[in-house]
Design an enzyme around this catalytic site. Structure first.
Site, PDB file in Angstrom:
ATOM      1  N   PRO A 162      18.823   7.509   4.045  1.00 16.36           N
ATOM      2  CA  PRO A 162      18.700   6.508   2.983  1.00 16.36           C
ATOM      3  C   PRO A 162      19.762   6.673   1.892  1.00 16.36           C
ATOM      4  O   PRO A 162      19.978   5.770   1.082  1.00 16.36           O
ATOM      5  CB  PRO A 162      17.304   6.769   2.399  1.00 16.36           C
ATOM      6  CG  PRO A 162      16.619   7.689   3.339  1.00 16.36           C
ATOM      7  CD  PRO A 162      17.670   8.401   4.120  1.00 16.36           C
TER       8      PRO A 162
ATOM      9  N   ARG B  79      27.261  -4.997  20.753  1.00 17.43           N
ATOM     10  CA  ARG B  79      27.490  -6.429  20.985  1.00 17.43           C
ATOM     11  C   ARG B  79      28.899  -6.873  20.602  1.00 17.43           C
ATOM     12  O   ARG B  79      29.354  -7.932  21.016  1.00 17.43           O
ATOM     13  CB  ARG B  79      26.424  -7.283  20.272  1.00 17.43           C
ATOM     14  CG  ARG B  79      26.523  -7.298  18.766  1.00 17.43           C
ATOM     15  CD  ARG B  79      25.350  -8.013  18.144  1.00 17.43           C
ATOM     16  NE  ARG B  79      25.438  -9.463  18.243  1.00 17.43           N
ATOM     17  CZ  ARG B  79      26.195 -10.236  17.475  1.00 17.43           C
ATOM     18  NH1 ARG B  79      26.967  -9.696  16.552  1.00 17.43           N
ATOM     19  NH2 ARG B  79      26.197 -11.540  17.629  1.00 17.43           N
TER      20      ARG B  79
ATOM     21  N   ASP C  33      29.324 -15.566  13.621  1.00 15.23           N
ATOM     22  CA  ASP C  33      28.168 -14.834  13.104  1.00 15.23           C
ATOM     23  C   ASP C  33      28.035 -14.954  11.586  1.00 15.23           C
ATOM     24  O   ASP C  33      29.033 -15.081  10.887  1.00 15.23           O
ATOM     25  CB  ASP C  33      28.313 -13.331  13.378  1.00 15.23           C
ATOM     26  CG  ASP C  33      27.961 -12.983  14.810  1.00 15.23           C
ATOM     27  OD1 ASP C  33      27.379 -13.841  15.486  1.00 15.23           O
ATOM     28  OD2 ASP C  33      28.282 -11.859  15.224  1.00 15.23           O
TER      29      ASP C  33
HETATM   30  C1  4GO Z   1      17.615   6.469   7.431  1.00 20.44           C
HETATM   31  C2  4GO Z   1      16.856   7.586   7.723  1.00 20.44           C
HETATM   32  C3  4GO Z   1      15.845   5.612   6.139  1.00 20.44           C
HETATM   33  C4  4GO Z   1      17.116   5.479   6.625  1.00 20.44           C
HETATM   34  C5  4GO Z   1      15.582   7.687   7.190  1.00 20.44           C
HETATM   35  C6  4GO Z   1      17.925   4.274   6.284  1.00 20.44           C
HETATM   36  N1  4GO Z   1      15.098   6.683   6.430  1.00 20.44           N
HETATM   37  N2  4GO Z   1      17.540   3.545   5.276  1.00 20.44           N
HETATM   38  N3  4GO Z   1      14.775   8.754   7.363  1.00 20.44           N
HETATM   39  O1  4GO Z   1      18.927   4.035   6.943  1.00 20.44           O
HETATM   40  C7  4GO Z   1      15.779  12.098   7.056  1.00 20.44           C
HETATM   41  C8  4GO Z   1      14.363  12.198   7.449  1.00 20.44           C
HETATM   42  C9  4GO Z   1      16.181  10.688   7.068  1.00 20.44           C
HETATM   43  C10 4GO Z   1      13.948  10.880   7.934  1.00 20.44           C
HETATM   44  C11 4GO Z   1      15.133   9.996   7.893  1.00 20.44           C
END
Ligand code: 4GO
Length: 383
Positions: A86, A150, A164
Site C-alpha cells: 500500500p 494484455r 483504452d
Molecule cells: C498491496 C499489498 C494493499 C496493497 C497489501 C495495494 N495491501 N494497495 N497488503 O496495492 C503486506 C502485507 C502488504 C499484506 C500486503
C-alpha cells in the site's frame, strides 16, 4: 515475457492462469507465469516465514531470509523486482505499458501484517494498486499481471487497447452492440450512420465530455502562461514528435479546450482560460526523436524571446568577426564566414514563425552588412 510470483499462496493463481486471455497468452507462448512459494526456502525447521515485530505491536512480519533466498533463485540480470504494498507508487496504465516492455518481472507478495523493511532493498520498485489495505499482495500481483499481459504484442488485437481508457489521459467513449433498440433504449444515431469522420468526432467529444464529468483531474491544464513567462501547472503534454501536430479549439457551452492531434490521432485535450487563448501558439522540442514537451506560448512572448535569442547570437558573431579581422590565417577567415552563413540559415529555420518575414528580412540584412564590412576591412588590411 516471464513473470515469477513469490507468494505463500500459489494456488490463488490457478484460476487466474487457466481462464480467458491470460490462459491464451500462456498457450501462445507470449508469457510464462510461475509461482514460487518462498516458504520452501525457509531455513527454519518448521518452515516458518514470519516472526514478531521488534519494538512490539500486533501481528507477524515476514522475515528477510526466505524471501531473499527465493529471490536469489529466480533473479537474473534482466529481472525487474516489484514489491506489492500500500506504500508503493500508485499504479496506472502508463506503468502497465512500461512493464509490458520488460523481459522478466518478479512480483513479491507479502502477507500478514507486512514484511521486514529490509526486503525493499532487493526490490526495484514498490507498487500499490490503490489506497486500501489487502490481506496479501496476491490480488495486486494478479492486477499487475493482467494489465501487463494484455499489452504484450499479439495477446489482444492492438486496436482494442489503442482506445483504452486512460490512453491520452482520457476515459473511453461509450460503446454499443446489437440490438439497435433494447427495451426502448436506443443506440445513438451517429453510430449507425456509417460516416466514419462523424463517428470519430462524436467519440472524441464523448471522451472529453465523460472525462470532464467523471475524472476532471485527468484533464487539468498542463501549462498556463503568465504575462512574462511560463508557469508550470500540472502535467505536460507529451508527444513523440512535434511534426504533424495540429491544434484545434473545441468549444462547448462552458469551456474552451485545445484539442491536440498528431497524424489525425487524438493526443491530448487541454483546457485553457478562453481569455488567455488568443494568439497562443504550440511549440515543441524534440529530444532525439523521443518524448516531446508541448508548451503553449503566447505569440507576443515568443516574439520577444526569439528577438532576444537572435540578438545574442548576432553579438557572438560580431565578436568573432572582430577577432578574425586580425587573423592572418585564411582558414580562420573562411570558417567565420561559414559560421555567419550558418547563423542566417538557422535564424530562418528556427525563428521565421515567431518573428514574421519582415523582421526576419531586416535581421538577415543586418548580418549581411556585418559580413560585408568584415570582408571590406579584411581586404584593406591585407593590401
Ligand atoms: C498491496 C499489498 C494493499 C496493497 C497489501 C495495494 N495491501 N494497495 N497488503 O496495492 C503486506 C502485507 C502488504 C499484506 C500486503
Amino acid at each position: 515475457m516471464k513473470i515469477d510470483i513469490l507468494t505463500l499462496f500459489p494456488e490463488m493463481f490457478d484460476g487466474f492462469k487457466s481462464e480467458s486471455i491470460i490462459k491464451r497468452a500462456i498457450d501462445l507462448g507470449k508469457v510464462t507465469i510461475n509461482t514460487c512459494n518462498f516458504r520452501d526456502f525457509s531455513e527454519d525447521k518448521h518452515k516458518k516465514v514470519d516472526d514478531t515485530p521488534y519494538g512490539g505491536g500486533a501481528g507477524m512480519v515476514l522475515k528477510c531470509q526466505p524471501i531473499f533466498d527465493a529471490l536469489k533463485s529466480v533473479k537474473k540480470e534482466n529481472s525487474k523486482v516489484i514489491l506489492l504494498s500500500p506504500q508503493g507508487v500508485p499504479y496506472n496504465q502508463k506503468m502497465a505499458y512500461e512493464l509490458s516492455k520488460e523481459e522478466h518481472l518478479i512480483l513479491v507478495c507479502g502477507h500478514y501484517e507486512g514484511f521486514d523493511e529490509r526486503i525493499k532493498s532487493v526490490c526495484d520498485e514498490e507498487i500499490s494498486i490503490g489506497d486500501y489495505v489487502l490481506t496479501g499482495g496476491e490480488l495486486p500481483a494478479m492486477v499487475i499481471t493482467d494489465s501487463v499481459v494484455r499489452l504484450i504484442p499479439g495477446v489482444i488485437d492492438e486496436e482494442s487497447h489503442l482506445n483504452d481508457s486512460f490512453n491520452n489521459n482520457l476515459l473511453d467513449y461509450p460503446t454499443y452492440t446489437k440490438p439497435r433498440d433494447y427495451n426502448g433504449m436506443k443506440v445513438p444515431e451517429v453510430l449507425l450512420s456509417g460516416d466514419h469522420e462523424k463517428i470519430k468526432k462524436w467519440r472524441e467529444e464523448k471522451q472529453l465530455e465523460i472525462t470532464k464529468e467523471k475524472r476532471p483531474d485527468l484533464i487539468k491544464p498542463r501549462f498556463v502562461l503568465k504575462k512574462e513567462g511560463l508557469k508550470k501547472s500540472g502535467r505536460r503534454i507529451k508527444i513523440d514528435d512535434v511534426k504533424d501536430i495540429k491544434v484545434t479549439i473545441i468549444k462547448d457551452n462552458k469551456n474552451l479546450s485545445y484539442k491536440v492531434t498528431k497524424e489525425e490521432k487524438l493526443v491530448a485535450i487541454t483546457i485553457f482560460n478562453p481569455k488567455e487563448l488568443k494568439g497562443y501558439k504550440l511549440k515543441g522540442k524534440s529530444k532525439d526523436g523521443g518524448i516531446t514537451k508541448i508548451l503553449i506560448v503566447k505569440k507576443a512572448f515568443a516574439f520577444k524571446v526569439a528577438l532576444k535569442n537572435i540578438r545574442k547570437k548576432i553579438d557572438v558573431l560580431a565578436n568573432r568577426l572582430n577577432t578574425a579581422l586580425f587573423e592572418i590565417d585564411e582558414d580562420k577567415t573562411r570558417k567565420v564566414l561559414a559560421e555567419a552563413e550558418m547563423l542566417k540559415q538557422m535564424i530562418i529555420n528556427t525563428y521565421q514563425d515567431y518573428i514574421g518575414k519582415e523582421r526576419l528580412d531586416g535581421i538577415i540584412k543586418n548580418i549581411n552588412q556585418l559580413v560585408s564590412e568584415f570582408v571590406r576591412s579584411k581586404t584593406l588590411h591585407s593590401n
